[in-house]
Design a protein around this motif. Structure first.
Motif, PDB file in Angstrom:
ATOM      1  N   VAL A 154       0.843  -1.206   0.000  1.00  0.00           N
ATOM      2  CA  VAL A 154       0.000   0.000   0.000  1.00  0.00           C
ATOM      3  C   VAL A 154       0.875   1.252   0.000  1.00  0.00           C
ATOM      4  N   ALA A 155       1.868   1.281   0.890  1.00  0.00           N
ATOM      5  CA  ALA A 155       2.747   2.452   0.994  1.00  0.00           C
ATOM      6  C   ALA A 155       3.511   2.676  -0.310  1.00  0.00           C
ATOM      7  N   LEU A 159       3.213   5.916  -2.810  1.00  0.00           N
ATOM      8  CA  LEU A 159       4.409   6.725  -3.049  1.00  0.00           C
ATOM      9  C   LEU A 159       4.778   6.789  -4.528  1.00  0.00           C
ATOM     10  N   GLY A 160       3.979   6.119  -5.365  1.00  0.00           N
ATOM     11  CA  GLY A 160       4.180   6.251  -6.794  1.00  0.00           C
ATOM     12  C   GLY A 160       4.799   5.059  -7.500  1.00  0.00           C
ATOM     13  N   ASP A 162       4.941   1.738  -9.550  1.00  0.00           N
ATOM     14  CA  ASP A 162       4.027   1.140 -10.516  1.00  0.00           C
ATOM     15  C   ASP A 162       3.322  -0.062  -9.905  1.00  0.00           C
ATOM     16  N   GLU A 163       2.007  -0.197 -10.195  1.00  0.00           N
ATOM     17  CA  GLU A 163       1.204  -1.246  -9.569  1.00  0.00           C
ATOM     18  C   GLU A 163       1.726  -2.641  -9.887  1.00  0.00           C
ATOM     19  N   VAL A 164       2.110  -2.882 -11.134  1.00  0.00           N
ATOM     20  CA  VAL A 164       2.592  -4.213 -11.520  1.00  0.00           C
ATOM     21  C   VAL A 164       3.913  -4.536 -10.826  1.00  0.00           C
ATOM     22  N   ILE A 165       4.804  -3.547 -10.746  1.00  0.00           N
ATOM     23  CA  ILE A 165       6.077  -3.749 -10.053  1.00  0.00           C
ATOM     24  C   ILE A 165       5.839  -4.034  -8.574  1.00  0.00           C
ATOM     25  N   ALA A 166       4.934  -3.264  -7.960  1.00  0.00           N
ATOM     26  CA  ALA A 166       4.624  -3.481  -6.546  1.00  0.00           C
ATOM     27  C   ALA A 166       4.053  -4.873  -6.314  1.00  0.00           C
ATOM     28  N   LEU A 167       3.202  -5.325  -7.224  1.00  0.00           N
ATOM     29  CA  LEU A 167       2.577  -6.645  -7.091  1.00  0.00           C
ATOM     30  C   LEU A 167       3.619  -7.754  -7.216  1.00  0.00           C
ATOM     31  N   LEU A 168       4.447  -7.693  -8.247  1.00  0.00           N
ATOM     32  CA  LEU A 168       5.461  -8.722  -8.459  1.00  0.00           C
ATOM     33  C   LEU A 168       6.492  -8.732  -7.333  1.00  0.00           C
ATOM     34  N   THR A 169       6.931  -7.536  -6.921  1.00  0.00           N
ATOM     35  CA  THR A 169       7.912  -7.455  -5.839  1.00  0.00           C
ATOM     36  C   THR A 169       7.329  -8.004  -4.545  1.00  0.00           C
ATOM     37  N   GLY A 170       6.073  -7.647  -4.265  1.00  0.00           N
ATOM     38  CA  GLY A 170       5.419  -8.180  -3.079  1.00  0.00           C
ATOM     39  C   GLY A 170       5.316  -9.694  -3.127  1.00  0.00           C
ATOM     40  N   GLY A 171       5.009 -10.229  -4.307  1.00  0.00           N
ATOM     41  CA  GLY A 171       4.904 -11.678  -4.446  1.00  0.00           C
ATOM     42  C   GLY A 171       6.228 -12.380  -4.207  1.00  0.00           C
ATOM     43  N   ILE A 172       7.306 -11.849  -4.777  1.00  0.00           N
ATOM     44  CA  ILE A 172       8.623 -12.486  -4.640  1.00  0.00           C
ATOM     45  C   ILE A 172       9.146 -12.366  -3.211  1.00  0.00           C
ATOM     46  N   ILE A 173       9.070 -11.147  -2.650  1.00  0.00           N
ATOM     47  CA  ILE A 173       9.548 -10.961  -1.273  1.00  0.00           C
ATOM     48  C   ILE A 173       8.726 -11.806  -0.305  1.00  0.00           C
ATOM     49  N   GLY A 174       7.407 -11.792  -0.484  1.00  0.00           N
ATOM     50  CA  GLY A 174       6.545 -12.575   0.408  1.00  0.00           C
ATOM     51  C   GLY A 174       6.823 -14.061   0.303  1.00  0.00           C
ATOM     52  N   MET A 175       7.049 -14.559  -0.912  1.00  0.00           N
ATOM     53  CA  MET A 175       7.336 -15.985  -1.103  1.00  0.00           C
ATOM     54  C   MET A 175       8.578 -16.398  -0.316  1.00  0.00           C
ATOM     55  N   GLU A 339      -6.881   6.564  -2.420  1.00  0.00           N
ATOM     56  CA  GLU A 339      -6.765   7.618  -3.432  1.00  0.00           C
ATOM     57  C   GLU A 339      -8.132   8.186  -3.811  1.00  0.00           C
ATOM     58  N   LEU A 340      -9.133   7.311  -3.923  1.00  0.00           N
ATOM     59  CA  LEU A 340     -10.482   7.778  -4.248  1.00  0.00           C
ATOM     60  C   LEU A 340     -11.068   8.617  -3.112  1.00  0.00           C
ATOM     61  N   MET A 341     -10.844   8.191  -1.890  1.00  0.00           N
ATOM     62  CA  MET A 341     -11.398   8.929  -0.752  1.00  0.00           C
ATOM     63  C   MET A 341     -10.820  10.338  -0.674  1.00  0.00           C
ATOM     64  N   THR A 342      -9.522  10.459  -0.923  1.00  0.00           N
ATOM     65  CA  THR A 342      -8.908  11.787  -0.827  1.00  0.00           C
ATOM     66  C   THR A 342      -9.348  12.721  -1.950  1.00  0.00           C
ATOM     67  N   SER A 343      -9.728  12.157  -3.090  1.00  0.00           N
ATOM     68  CA  SER A 343     -10.109  12.998  -4.224  1.00  0.00           C
ATOM     69  C   SER A 343     -11.623  13.191  -4.355  1.00  0.00           C
ATOM     70  N   VAL A 344     -12.408  12.227  -3.848  1.00  0.00           N
ATOM     71  CA  VAL A 344     -13.861  12.265  -4.040  1.00  0.00           C
ATOM     72  C   VAL A 344     -14.592  12.785  -2.809  1.00  0.00           C
ATOM     73  N   LEU A 345     -14.187  12.336  -1.633  1.00  0.00           N
ATOM     74  CA  LEU A 345     -14.929  12.695  -0.413  1.00  0.00           C
ATOM     75  C   LEU A 345     -14.433  14.027   0.137  1.00  0.00           C
ATOM     76  N   VAL A 346     -14.798  15.086  -0.564  1.00  0.00           N
ATOM     77  CA  VAL A 346     -14.344  16.433  -0.193  1.00  0.00           C
ATOM     78  C   VAL A 346     -15.510  17.349   0.167  1.00  0.00           C
ATOM     79  N   THR A 347     -16.735  16.810   0.113  1.00  0.00           N
ATOM     80  CA  THR A 347     -17.914  17.613   0.469  1.00  0.00           C
ATOM     81  C   THR A 347     -18.790  16.809   1.415  1.00  0.00           C
ATOM     82  N   TRP A 348     -19.670  17.489   2.124  1.00  0.00           N
ATOM     83  CA  TRP A 348     -20.550  16.802   3.063  1.00  0.00           C
ATOM     84  C   TRP A 348     -21.497  15.841   2.343  1.00  0.00           C
ATOM     85  N   SER A 349     -21.932  16.238   1.145  1.00  0.00           N
ATOM     86  CA  SER A 349     -22.854  15.378   0.401  1.00  0.00           C
ATOM     87  C   SER A 349     -22.162  14.097  -0.066  1.00  0.00           C
TER      88      SER A 349
END
Length: 385
Positions: A154-155, A159-160, A162-175, A339-349
């Motif tokens: 998540v972190a 922090l920017g 790439d999603e695919v790199i994060a996924l593969l790295t997480g898979g290898i490190i976790g394994m 990311e969606l919460m920080t960009s979308v939930l900006v009003t009371w409605s």
């Protein structure tokens, strides 16, 4: 196949994924959340563990993740016919609706006012995704090591990285981490290689701007996009802008932005943007060819990948890799929610719609499609105030 008790009729498969194709707003994370509710919670077609395995494996290949998930489920429940039925039914509504918008766009030269509806859809979508993350996370996070790995992914994404790199790295490190901390299991089989189904192609082309639109070139362009596209809709925008606007000159920048807006607004996969573009540049034949070409690689990838996934559970090392990828895939969904919460939930409605939808889905188990439709209506009404 794991998770499959009895085959499901093609009619049932078509009915479910046609309905999801009509109501699945909000992008891949929301689509997968709705799918999990239907095929795991309501129908018990797949176990939650196997559903997670499919998500993790799907994230490793190119193409629209949620569309490929429909194909996996269809293949599990109805074989080859189920694969094509589920994928086609999920794609068809988006392509049809997008094609209608494209026809109106060519006739009138503008888009309808859709922002008031998006205003209410987005908070409801966040609630739907959050509910699925909670259910899938309880299955994927099997202890402190899994939680730590998920938080790290998540972190990294926030922090920017790439999603695919994060996924593969997480898979290898976790394994490695999961297996090395269990010394009794070091004698198990070595890792079963995950082959990438296709090599990377270059999307850039050298055709002169302003050349006539060839249906062959149009189909080849979208076939290449479908074969190499990883990541979010923003990656799709980069591919299309570089090829269609800069190199081919088939679209203006504004036309591309309008096409992306329609792809985001309509239900189903955002790659239905190809239908809109195909119609704008080459009419109905262009829409049909562009749609067929961009989704064709996904059918092929799933057909190749699906039989391999159960084999990954047979080795302790590859099972650990799959467990780590599953946690990382849930972490990607968490990052999407943040990311969606920080960009979308900006009003009371926006907060009002989100909290209401969250209560309805968690406490009262309301269908996700009804929540999203209700959010669109409430958002439209609040926009009038």
């Amino acid at each position: 196949m794991k998770g499959l008790k009895n085959k499901t009729s093609i009619k049932e498969i078509c009915a479910l994924f046609l309905r999801l194709g009509v109501t699945a707003f909000g992008g891949p994370a929301a689509h997968i959340a709705m799918m999990e509710e239907e095929v795991v919670n309501r129908r018990n077609w797949l176990s939650r563990e196997h559903f997670l395995d499919l998500i993790g494996a799907t994230n490793l290949i190119p193409g629209p993740n949620s569309t490929e998930m429909t194909m996996h489920v269809g293949f599990e429940r109805g074989g080859l016919s189920g694969l094509f039925a589920a994928g086609s039914m999920f794609i068809f509504p988006a392509a049809l609706i997008t094609g209608i918008f494209a026809w109106g766009y060519r006739v009138y030269g503008s888009l309808p006012e859709i922002e008031p509806f998006l205003y209410g859809i987005k908070p409801a979508v966040i609630a739907v995704i959050l509910s699925a993350v909670w259910r899938l996370g309880k299955k994927a996070v099997k202890g402190g090591k899994f939680a730590a790995l998920g938080l790290a992914v998540v972190a990294a994404v926030l922090l920017g990285v790439d999603e695919v790199i994060a996924l593969l790295t997480g898979g290898i490190i976790g394994m490695v981490w999961f297996r090395m901390t269990n010394r009794n299991s070091l004698n198990h089989a070595m890792v079963f290689p995950l082959a990438r189904p296709t090599s990377w192609f270059s999307i850039a082309t050298s055709a002169a701007a302003g050349a006539g639109v060839s249906l062959w070139k149009l189909g080849l362009f979208f076939l290449k996009v479908g074969a190499v596209l990883y990541g979010s809709g923003y990656v799709l925008v980069a591919f299309l802008e570089g090829g269609l606007v800069e190199n081919y000159g088939w679209l203006t920048q504004q036309q591309l932005l309008d096409a992306i807006a329609i792809g985001q607004f309509t239900p189903g996969p955002v790659l239905s943007t190809a239908t809109f573009i195909g119609y704008v540049v080459a009419g109905l034949p262009g829409a049909a060819i562009a749609t067929f070409a961009i989704f064709l690689p996904s059918f092929i990838f799933v057909l190749i990948l699906n039989p391999i996934i159960p084999r990954l559970r047979e080795s302790a090392w590859t099972a650990a890799f799959l467990d780590a990828v599953n946690v990382s895939a849930v972490a990607l969904m968490v990052a999407v929610v943040i990311e969606l919460m920080t960009s979308v939930l900006v009003t009371w409605s926006g907060w009002l719609i989100f909290v209401s939808a969250a209560v309805l889905t968690v406490r009262f188990k309301m269908n996700a499609a009804l929540l999203i439709i209700g959010g669109a209506v409430v958002g439209y009404l609040l926009n009038l105030i």
